[in-house]
Design an enzyme around this catalytic site. Sequence first.
Site, short mmCIF file in Angstrom:
data_model
loop_
_atom_site.label_atom_id
_atom_site.label_comp_id
_atom_site.label_asym_id
_atom_site.label_seq_id
_atom_site.Cartn_x
_atom_site.Cartn_y
_atom_site.Cartn_z
N LYS A 1 0.79 -1.17 -0.04
CA LYS A 1 -0.22 0.04 0.01
C LYS A 1 0.79 1.44 0.08
CE LYS A 1 -3.58 -2.84 0.64
NZ LYS A 1 -4.51 -3.21 -0.73
N TYR B 1 -3.06 -12.82 3.12
CA TYR B 1 -2.76 -12.20 1.80
C TYR B 1 -1.75 -12.95 0.92
CZ TYR B 1 -5.95 -8.34 3.08
OH TYR B 1 -6.92 -7.88 3.51
N TYR C 1 -12.53 -15.26 3.78
CA TYR C 1 -11.37 -14.13 3.82
C TYR C 1 -10.79 -14.27 5.30
CZ TYR C 1 -9.46 -9.65 4.71
OH TYR C 1 -8.75 -8.91 5.17
#
Length: 340
Positions: A58, A297, A271
């Site tokens: 990010k 992730y 998730y």
Amino acid sequence: MPLDRRSLSERLAAFPRLGLASLPTPLEPMPRLTAHLGGPRLWVKREDATGLGFGGNKLRKLDYVLHEAVSRGADTVVSGGVVQSNSQRQVAAVAAKLGLACHLVVYHGRLAPPTSEYETSGNALLNRLFGAELHDVPWTGDRNVAIRALFSDLEAKGGRPYFVPYGVSDALGAVGYATTIAEIESQAAQSGFTPAAIVHCTGSAGTQAGLVVGAALALPGTRIVGIDIDAEPERVRADVVAFAKEASGLLDIPFDEAGVEVVAGHAGPAYGVPHDATIEAIRLAGRLEALALDPVYSGKGLAGLIALIRERRWREDEDVVFLHTGGAPALFAYQRALGI
Ligand SMILES: Cc1ncc(COP(=O)(O)O)c(C=O)c1O
């Protein structure tokens, strides 16, 4: 109109950035993992090594997005994510560095039932360390509505907030992420190869959007393979296409949406819930390459890549780049689930 012959780097240079991420990140060979899996030649692009606040993918997006915030005179950054969001931890880190206030919506209930270490350790601890103000909100399925509500609230109180979407995923964030392709293009050329594929985990979609647009110009023979970690592959693909369309307009790079590939089937039960394949991938990366992947992730991203290698998707003499997008702080929040 004259043909636009500018390179990807030249196009990206037109967009101002803060320069808070440590770039370029290394592109390193993974010989031991390659030998273990029996090829193709595997490389890792160390997006976990972007520096500030424990790094991660990010920061590249935030370099561009928060430049806009600063140039608009914002005094506060508003964003959000789940309790162990790496995105909001990186937002908090950048805000601290810039001396901006940081308000984060923290969604509870997307994962159930959370452990005490999930609630307090890893990214949750770092958010507090970096001085963010946390606002607990129940998860409703809409990623941005509560962040927008908090933004309006802070604005009504006289602040100058700047809205950073969930995952820092929007068109400008995707432009920022296209810088990864410019780096891989020159690093791979220096090492004498063109990647057959770049494989990475994909969620809020801005990372993949930047990669597909950048690759359309600079690495047209390289396949961008997103591994869905949200267990929502159709939604993820639609978001990749939407952000990529906007980013391609900003960079003036045509791209073919038919080539956008989001691979389903590696998200595990839901998730944020690591399954056996995720845990195997995390252990292999740690034991063979001293890489710290995360359970939500990058661990699922590598699990997807391993599955594709076992399906013989690539020849042994091809080169495949795995994008390590970061997230290691979450390891500490999942210690019991991982059994490490
Ligand atoms: C460690 C890590 N990898 C990958 C991603 C996925 O990137 P994107 O949301 O841009 O698809 C995230 C998003 O939060 C992340 O934290």
